[in-house]
Scaffold this active site. Structure first.
Site, PDB file in Angstrom:
ATOM      1  CG  ASN A   9      -1.812   1.138   1.354  1.00 16.69           C
ATOM      2  OD1 ASN A   9      -1.403   2.253   1.072  1.00 16.69           O
ATOM      3  ND2 ASN A   9      -3.037   0.922   1.780  1.00 16.69           N
ATOM      4  CD  GLU A  75      -7.099  -0.153   1.295  1.00 13.02           C
ATOM      5  OE1 GLU A  75      -7.300   0.877   1.970  1.00 13.02           O
ATOM      6  OE2 GLU A  75      -6.242  -0.974   1.579  1.00 13.02           O
TER       7      GLU A  75
HETATM    8  N1  PXP Z   1      -5.776  -3.111   4.252  1.00 13.29           N
HETATM    9  C1  PXP Z   1      -6.734  -2.167   4.296  1.00 13.29           C
HETATM   10  C2  PXP Z   1      -8.114  -2.539   3.885  1.00 13.29           C
HETATM   11  C3  PXP Z   1      -6.434  -0.855   4.697  1.00 13.29           C
HETATM   12  O1  PXP Z   1      -7.402   0.079   4.755  1.00 13.29           O
HETATM   13  C4  PXP Z   1      -5.103  -0.531   5.021  1.00 13.29           C
HETATM   14  C5  PXP Z   1      -4.756   0.875   5.414  1.00 13.29           C
HETATM   15  O2  PXP Z   1      -5.080   1.743   4.396  1.00 13.29           O
HETATM   16  C6  PXP Z   1      -4.135  -1.538   4.930  1.00 13.29           C
HETATM   17  C7  PXP Z   1      -4.507  -2.829   4.566  1.00 13.29           C
HETATM   18  C8  PXP Z   1      -2.705  -1.267   5.231  1.00 13.29           C
HETATM   19  O3  PXP Z   1      -2.545  -0.895   6.563  1.00 13.29           O
HETATM   20  P1  PXP Z   1      -1.174  -0.304   7.048  1.00 13.29           P
HETATM   21  O4  PXP Z   1      -0.920   0.936   6.278  1.00 13.29           O
HETATM   22  O5  PXP Z   1      -1.379  -0.074   8.500  1.00 13.29           O
HETATM   23  O6  PXP Z   1      -0.123  -1.361   6.761  1.00 13.29           O
END
Ligand code: PXP
Length: 253
Positions: A9, A75
């Site tokens: 991400n 997302e």
């Molecule tokens: N999965 C989803 C659905 C999320 O909303 C996020 C954060 O945007 C992540 C994974 C990744 O989380 P992090 O940035 O805490 O690793």
């Protein structure tokens, strides 16, 4: 056991860029580097307030993912605006997440048990457009059952509470939350859903989650981008990948 995929991400590259309002650092460049370093896909969250990723970022990241044949996991909140953008781009997957403007990050899972009337039509529209639909939910068997009932193909289990317990050394709580993640993953797989997990994962919390055999994909962002400041993005991704592979190998042994 299937190979565990890593979705990177890149939202918080845009957070840093936006702190100065210019073009650097570029999240699309980070996505390219992440793929070179072994990311299996790219995840990006276009928030309603555009606090990090912008519409133009999504255009460029979607084009990059198409060019290098890697999945884009888009997302999105359950809103008409985001649905229209998703239908326009038709990413490989859309992950429906809850969104409140005042939150710092996605603080909990989507409550599909209570909100199924609003979520179900969005799931249907995305699926009709050929987009794979994932629901970001709390690791609860009730949420899993509703996710299946409304036609999701994937559930992404929220690992935030587990990661926070690990981070603060709350060992018993972490064990209980890991057990919850495991039973939700088992239930989802039993129902024929693909299981992903993510939120808050770092080098300390990733292995026990990676060892849950039903989980086929982890989505990790904030920690990797933060760690990139110290070691570079490629090194951070390689280390995460190695820990994930180690966890899988230990379960298989
Ligand atoms: N999965 C989803 C659905 C999320 O909303 C996020 C954060 O945007 C992540 C994974 C990744 O989380 P992090 O940035 O805490 O690793």
């Amino acid at each position: 056991m299937s190979r565990l995929r890593l979705g990177v991400n890149i939202d918080h590259v845009a957070t840093i860029r936006n702190a100065r309002g210019g073009a650097h650092p570029d999240p699309a460049r980070a996505a390219e580097l992440a793929i070179e370093a072994g990311a299996d896909g790219i995840t990006a969250h276009l928030r309603e307030d555009r606090r990090h990723i912008s519409d133009a970022d999504i255009d460029r990241i979607a084009a990059l993912c198409r060019k290098v044949s890697r999945p884009l996991n888009f997302e999105m909140a359950v809103t008409d605006e985001m649905l229209a953008i998703a239908l326009d781009h038709r990413p490989h997957a859309a992950c429906l997440v809850p969104e409140r403007r005042e939150e710092r990050t996605t603080e909990g899972g989507l409550d599909v048990a209570r909100g199924h009337n609003a979520v179900a039509p969005v799931v249907r529209r995305l699926r009709e457009a050929g987009v794979r639909v994932s629901l970001f939910i709390e690791p609860s068997t009730v949420q899993v059952a509703v996710a299946e009932a409304i036609g999701a193909q994937v559930v992404e289990l929220h690992t935030g509470a587990y990661c926070e317990a690990v981070q603060h050394g709350r060992v018993d709580e972490a064990a209980a939350l890991l057990a919850r993640l495991t039973s939700a993953a088992e239930e989802a797989a039993r129902r024929g859903l693909e299981v992903h997990a993510g939120h808050g994962l770092d080098f300390h919390s990733v292995k026990p989650v990676a060892a849950i055999s039903q989980v086929v994909e982890l989505n990790i962002g904030h920690f990797l981008i933060g760690e990139a400041i110290f070691t570079g993005l490629s090194a951070a991704i390689h280390r995460m990948r190695a820990l994930m592979d180690e966890a899988r190998a230990e379960v298989a042994a």
